[in-house]
Design an enzyme around this catalytic site. Structure first.
Site, PDB file in Angstrom:
ATOM      1  N   TYR A 244      35.070  38.095  55.512  1.00  0.00           N
ATOM      2  CA  TYR A 244      36.136  38.472  54.575  1.00  0.00           C
ATOM      3  C   TYR A 244      35.766  38.071  53.139  1.00  0.00           C
ATOM      4  O   TYR A 244      35.325  36.930  52.899  1.00  0.00           O
ATOM      5  CB  TYR A 244      37.477  37.817  54.976  1.00  0.00           C
ATOM      6  CG  TYR A 244      38.478  37.954  53.864  1.00  0.00           C
ATOM      7  CD1 TYR A 244      39.096  39.179  53.610  1.00  0.00           C
ATOM      8  CD2 TYR A 244      38.728  36.903  52.994  1.00  0.00           C
ATOM      9  CE1 TYR A 244      39.942  39.342  52.538  1.00  0.00           C
ATOM     10  CE2 TYR A 244      39.580  37.052  51.915  1.00  0.00           C
ATOM     11  CZ  TYR A 244      40.183  38.275  51.692  1.00  0.00           C
ATOM     12  OH  TYR A 244      41.005  38.434  50.608  1.00  0.00           O
ATOM     13  N   GLY A 245      36.016  38.953  52.190  1.00  0.00           N
ATOM     14  CA  GLY A 245      35.588  38.819  50.793  1.00  0.00           C
ATOM     15  C   GLY A 245      35.695  37.421  50.187  1.00  0.00           C
ATOM     16  O   GLY A 245      34.711  36.858  49.730  1.00  0.00           O
TER      17      GLY A 245
ATOM     18  N   HIS B 120      41.440  30.029  37.199  1.00  0.00           N
ATOM     19  CA  HIS B 120      41.911  31.170  38.000  1.00  0.00           C
ATOM     20  C   HIS B 120      42.891  31.973  37.141  1.00  0.00           C
ATOM     21  O   HIS B 120      44.099  31.924  37.342  1.00  0.00           O
ATOM     22  CB  HIS B 120      42.599  30.610  39.254  1.00  0.00           C
ATOM     23  CG  HIS B 120      42.902  31.623  40.300  1.00  0.00           C
ATOM     24  ND1 HIS B 120      43.866  31.435  41.265  1.00  0.00           N
ATOM     25  CD2 HIS B 120      42.363  32.844  40.566  1.00  0.00           C
ATOM     26  CE1 HIS B 120      43.913  32.468  42.069  1.00  0.00           C
ATOM     27  NE2 HIS B 120      43.012  33.349  41.663  1.00  0.00           N
TER      28      HIS B 120
ATOM     29  N   ARG C 132      41.333  34.276  53.065  1.00  0.00           N
ATOM     30  CA  ARG C 132      40.632  33.011  52.828  1.00  0.00           C
ATOM     31  C   ARG C 132      41.134  31.964  53.813  1.00  0.00           C
ATOM     32  O   ARG C 132      42.301  31.970  54.210  1.00  0.00           O
ATOM     33  CB  ARG C 132      40.890  32.521  51.403  1.00  0.00           C
ATOM     34  CG  ARG C 132      40.110  33.275  50.337  1.00  0.00           C
ATOM     35  CD  ARG C 132      40.307  32.671  48.966  1.00  0.00           C
ATOM     36  NE  ARG C 132      41.656  32.845  48.480  1.00  0.00           N
ATOM     37  CZ  ARG C 132      42.607  31.934  48.518  1.00  0.00           C
ATOM     38  NH1 ARG C 132      42.349  30.735  49.014  1.00  0.00           N
ATOM     39  NH2 ARG C 132      43.804  32.175  48.060  1.00  0.00           N
TER      40      ARG C 132
ATOM     41  N   ASP D  29      41.004  37.972  37.247  1.00  0.00           N
ATOM     42  CA  ASP D  29      41.102  36.880  38.228  1.00  0.00           C
ATOM     43  C   ASP D  29      40.545  35.543  37.735  1.00  0.00           C
ATOM     44  O   ASP D  29      41.071  34.508  38.094  1.00  0.00           O
ATOM     45  CB  ASP D  29      40.364  37.291  39.514  1.00  0.00           C
ATOM     46  CG  ASP D  29      40.721  36.416  40.706  1.00  0.00           C
ATOM     47  OD1 ASP D  29      41.894  36.038  40.839  1.00  0.00           O
ATOM     48  OD2 ASP D  29      39.821  36.099  41.508  1.00  0.00           O
TER      49      ASP D  29
ATOM     50  N   ARG E 236      42.302  44.991  50.656  1.00  0.00           N
ATOM     51  CA  ARG E 236      41.754  44.861  49.306  1.00  0.00           C
ATOM     52  C   ARG E 236      40.993  46.099  48.863  1.00  0.00           C
ATOM     53  O   ARG E 236      40.485  46.861  49.684  1.00  0.00           O
ATOM     54  CB  ARG E 236      40.760  43.684  49.285  1.00  0.00           C
ATOM     55  CG  ARG E 236      41.379  42.336  49.594  1.00  0.00           C
ATOM     56  CD  ARG E 236      42.124  41.807  48.421  1.00  0.00           C
ATOM     57  NE  ARG E 236      42.812  40.559  48.675  1.00  0.00           N
ATOM     58  CZ  ARG E 236      42.873  39.563  47.796  1.00  0.00           C
ATOM     59  NH1 ARG E 236      42.295  39.658  46.635  1.00  0.00           N
ATOM     60  NH2 ARG E 236      43.556  38.468  48.080  1.00  0.00           N
TER      61      ARG E 236
ATOM     62  N   ASN F  20      47.915  43.448  38.183  1.00  0.00           N
ATOM     63  CA  ASN F  20      48.902  44.336  37.556  1.00  0.00           C
ATOM     64  C   ASN F  20      49.157  43.935  36.102  1.00  0.00           C
ATOM     65  O   ASN F  20      49.245  44.775  35.213  1.00  0.00           O
ATOM     66  CB  ASN F  20      50.239  44.299  38.313  1.00  0.00           C
ATOM     67  CG  ASN F  20      50.128  44.962  39.675  1.00  0.00           C
ATOM     68  OD1 ASN F  20      49.223  45.752  39.908  1.00  0.00           O
ATOM     69  ND2 ASN F  20      51.037  44.632  40.576  1.00  0.00           N
TER      70      ASN F  20
ATOM     71  N   LYS G  70      35.159  33.038  44.378  1.00  0.00           N
ATOM     72  CA  LYS G  70      35.917  31.789  44.454  1.00  0.00           C
ATOM     73  C   LYS G  70      34.958  30.591  44.546  1.00  0.00           C
ATOM     74  O   LYS G  70      35.210  29.541  43.984  1.00  0.00           O
ATOM     75  CB  LYS G  70      36.846  31.808  45.662  1.00  0.00           C
ATOM     76  CG  LYS G  70      37.840  32.967  45.654  1.00  0.00           C
ATOM     77  CD  LYS G  70      38.679  32.935  44.426  1.00  0.00           C
ATOM     78  CE  LYS G  70      39.721  34.032  44.417  1.00  0.00           C
ATOM     79  NZ  LYS G  70      40.493  34.030  43.163  1.00  0.00           N
TER      80      LYS G  70
ATOM     81  N   CYS H 268      49.963  37.320  43.176  1.00  0.00           N
ATOM     82  CA  CYS H 268      51.215  37.233  42.402  1.00  0.00           C
ATOM     83  C   CYS H 268      51.175  38.166  41.195  1.00  0.00           C
ATOM     84  O   CYS H 268      51.887  37.946  40.216  1.00  0.00           O
ATOM     85  CB  CYS H 268      51.464  35.803  41.936  1.00  0.00           C
ATOM     86  SG  CYS H 268      51.971  34.719  43.270  1.00  0.00           S
TER      87      CYS H 268
ATOM     88  N   LYS I  98      48.331  39.251  39.180  1.00  0.00           N
ATOM     89  CA  LYS I  98      47.422  39.090  38.045  1.00  0.00           C
ATOM     90  C   LYS I  98      46.789  40.433  37.667  1.00  0.00           C
ATOM     91  O   LYS I  98      46.698  40.768  36.500  1.00  0.00           O
ATOM     92  CB  LYS I  98      46.308  38.080  38.359  1.00  0.00           C
ATOM     93  CG  LYS I  98      46.794  36.639  38.285  1.00  0.00           C
ATOM     94  CD  LYS I  98      45.680  35.642  37.949  1.00  0.00           C
ATOM     95  CE  LYS I  98      44.578  35.619  38.973  1.00  0.00           C
ATOM     96  NZ  LYS I  98      45.065  35.204  40.308  1.00  0.00           N
TER      97      LYS I  98
ATOM     98  N   SER J  60      47.224  33.450  43.942  1.00  0.00           N
ATOM     99  CA  SER J  60      46.727  34.675  44.563  1.00  0.00           C
ATOM    100  C   SER J  60      47.878  35.606  44.942  1.00  0.00           C
ATOM    101  O   SER J  60      48.906  35.154  45.446  1.00  0.00           O
ATOM    102  CB  SER J  60      45.951  34.312  45.830  1.00  0.00           C
ATOM    103  OG  SER J  60      44.992  33.339  45.521  1.00  0.00           O
TER     104      SER J  60
HETATM  105  C1  OXD Z   1      42.540  35.256  45.661  1.00  0.00           C
HETATM  106  C2  OXD Z   1      41.728  36.429  45.269  1.00  0.00           C
HETATM  107  O1  OXD Z   1      42.742  35.019  46.859  1.00  0.00           O
HETATM  108  O2  OXD Z   1      41.572  36.664  44.056  1.00  0.00           O
HETATM  109  O3  OXD Z   1      42.981  34.549  44.746  1.00  0.00           O
HETATM  110  O4  OXD Z   1      41.208  37.123  46.159  1.00  0.00           O
HETATM  111 MN    MN Z   2      42.334  35.124  42.799  1.00  0.00          MN
END
Ligand code: OXD
Ligand code: MN
Length: 603
Positions: free
Chosen positions: A216-217, A245, A86, A294, A386, A273, A225, A269, A271, A267
């Site tokens: 990019y996604g 988020h 991003r 997410d 990803r 898992n 997002k 960290c 989530k 992001s």
């Molecule tokens: C982020 C994502 O960047 O979920 O937070 O891709």
């Molecule tokens: Mn995210």
């Protein structure tokens, strides 16, 4: 320049699902007149369409087929190496005044930005196919559900949107034909994937997003997002709900009692898992199930509780570090029907990444397509590579995931990646204190966004890059929501990443985090003890279920649960400076919370 997205010519019956809503048709026509595509492909989300688009993407080299006996229906996409994360500095909130976007957003005036973007989009799809992607976010039937249309010239975007949203004819059916039916207008063009012409622009008042110059996604799957957080947070403020988020998980004890919790971590960290956590052996009979990994949309219901839905249909997770030992559920999910981006390729056609189980391959191809061996200096997979996988692939998908009413949230957890200062877990005194804890939370930066990695930055509620309006108004909205909740969730803060003086992680994390989750839900049921500290309630070792946790010594546990006043004096200073830096809109109630905590240290 070679056209990076040459037009395709679908056979009869494919790409012909034109919606009937005149407002949609008029808007698509306007974009067509501007971008001048060779043809328009109206997506319907069907299997036939998907098969055809995958074939075309393979033919154009946009996808590489992975070994189909090992990973059926799995493909690899390599993004342009200049386009792997991003781009927060090029992400704009275009509101009539700068104040509405607030101090944490990059602002631009709507009229000028539209004309700048229209200039870039003029003729941008010549020789290309313009795809029109209808999609639904949120369980159909939920009044929070939203409809969007994304126009794009990227097949990769279409294939990803099919995984990440409920894409297809359903959206047009739900929208209906009324002229004033509300839908999000998203326009995306790759242009020439040039970082100097890369802009991700949001027009909250117009429910419109325009994204150019990236593939990019996070920049181009406009449902995620852009709509589900930035635009939705703005709508949520107007309409009295929350767009956050946050992952949402269910946790069921062996007695069958079930709670749902929502957790906001920045992001990359953990989530995903946490949302798919596998209980360690000792916790036989406990079950953790996933609603979302997410994003959470939450509203207050008649019983005064907060209820959450996951607006998404798939997971767009960070691949490196994912293994059968760190997240076996994610590994199972990505065994099939998954689109990988920027991972490495083994010589036998499988995906590979740093942190995958087993030894690295002797040789392979890195994320840029270069030959790679374990002796190579560069990583094989990009750190922000990803997977996009449908949530139906998740072996622990929660049965309530499609419930239009959402699930009741017992606890909200904030968390970040902090090597020091933040204990393993603490509980805020009440909602207002919890809002202060969320508003001042911080984390070490990761590869999910471009820029330096590992620097501590304040990331309020993990929404710094995603709040679509003034952060001061956002905090106020949280405080107001708290006053409306007669039965509010309890609020906690966790840190799985605290390190020893020698730089080693003190807590094993992953499945063992269930021990902390267990304490959290016991606090919700009012049956777990804690020590009162200046920052909130912290479990004493005897309050946690630590049986068979061999690797954490009593000294490590003491460090994990400690509040070091020197570290906290710096932390509080940082928190106050941060709130002050955000200007006059920050609610006084948050400064009062700061004073309260600071005074407790001075007692
Ligand atoms: C982020 C994502 O960047 O979920 O937070 O891709
Ligand atoms: Mn995210």
């Amino acid at each position: 320049m070679d056209n990076i997205a040459p037009a395709i010519s679908p056979p009869n019956g494919i790409g012909a699902n034109k919606p009937t809503n005149q407002a949609v048709l008029d808007w698509v026509h306007e974009v067509e007149l501007l971008t001048k595509p060779q043809n328009i492909f109206w997506c319907d989300g069907s299997e036939d369409e998907n098969r055809y688009l995958v074939r075309e993407a393979l033919r154009q080299g946009i996808l590489i087929q992975l070994n189909q006996s090992r990973r059926p229906n799995c493909y690899l996409h390599r993004s342009n190496p200049n386009d792997v994360a991003r781009v927060e500095q090029f992400t704009l909130i275009c509101t009539p005044t700068k104040e509405e976007a607030g101090p944490t957003n990059h602002w631009a005036a709507p009229a000028e930005t539209y004309s700048k973007l229209h200039g870039m989009l003029k003729g941008a799809m010549q020789g290309r196919t313009m795809f029109v992607v209808p999609y639904v976010m949120g369980p159909p039937g939920s009044h929070l559900a939203k409809i969007g249309y994304e126009i794009t010239d990227s097949i990769y975007v279409v294939l990803s949107m099919r995984i990440m949203t409920q894409m297809g004819a359903l959206a047009s059916r739900l929208l209906g034909d009324q002229a004033d039916a509300e839908f999000n207008r998203g326009v995306h063009s790759l242009l020439d994937v040039n970082p100097e012409r890369r802009w991700i622009c949001h027009f909250p008042q117009d429910n419109t997003i325009i994204s150019v110059g990236s593939g990019y996604g996070g920049n181009v799957l406009l449902s995620k997002k852009c709509l589900a957080l930035r635009i939705a947070s703005y709508l949520a403020k107007q309409q009295g709900w929350l767009a956050e988020h946050m992952l949402i998980l269910g946790v069921e004890s062996p007695t069958g009692k079930k709670h749902y919790v929502a957790a906001a971590f920045p992001s990359a960290c953990g989530k995903t898992n946490f949302a798919m956590l596998i209980p360690p052996k000792y916790f036989a009979g406990w079950k953790v199930t996933t609603i979302g990994d997410d994003i959470a949309w939450m509203e207050i219901r008649e019983d005064g509780r907060l209820y959450a839905v996951n607006p998404e249909n798939g997971y767009f997770g960070v691949v490196p570090g994912t293994s059968y030992s760190s997240n076996a559920n994610a590994m199972r999910a990505i065994e099939h029907d998954t689109l990988f981006t920027n991972v490495a390729l083994t010589n036998d056609g499988d995906a590979w990444w740093e942190g995958k189980d087993g030894l690295p391959p002797d040789e392979g191809t890195d994320w840029c397509g270069r030959p790679w061996t374990p002796a190579s200096k560069e990583k094989a997979a990009h750190p922000n590579s990803r997977f996009a996988t449908p949530m139906q692939n998740n072996p622990v998908l929660d049965p309530q995931v499609d419930d239009p009413r959402g699930v009741p949230i017992s606890a909200i957890i904030f968390g970040g990646r902090r090597s020091n200062t933040m204990p393993l877990v603490f509980q805020a005194d009440d909602w207002t204190h919890g809002v202060f804890v969320g508003a001042t939370m911080a984390s070490e930066t990761t590869a999910a966004a471009t820029g330096a990695v590992g620097q501590v930055r304040r990331d309020p509620m993990a929404m710094l890059p995603f709040c679509g309006y003034n952060i001061g108004d956002y905090f106020e909205h949280w405080l107001v929501t708290g006053r409306r909740l007669t039965n509010p969730p309890l609020i906690f803060h966790v840190n799985w990443f605290r390190k020893s003086a020698e730089g080693k992680f003190l807590w094993p994390g992953f499945g063992q985090n269930l021990r902390i989750l267990k304490w959290i839900i016991e606090r919700c049921e009012d049956r777990a003890g804690a020590a009162e500290t200046p920052i909130g309630a912290i479990p004493r070792p005897e309050d946690l279920d630590l049986a068979e946790l061999g690797e954490v010594t009593p000294e490590m546990l003491r460090d994990l649960l400690s509040v070091n006043s020197e570290e906290w004096s710096k932390e509080l200073e940082g928190q106050r400076e941060f709130l002050e830096s955000l200007g006059p809109k920050i609610p006084k109630a948050l400064f009062a919370q700061y004073e309260k905590v600071a005074q407790r240290f001075n007692r």
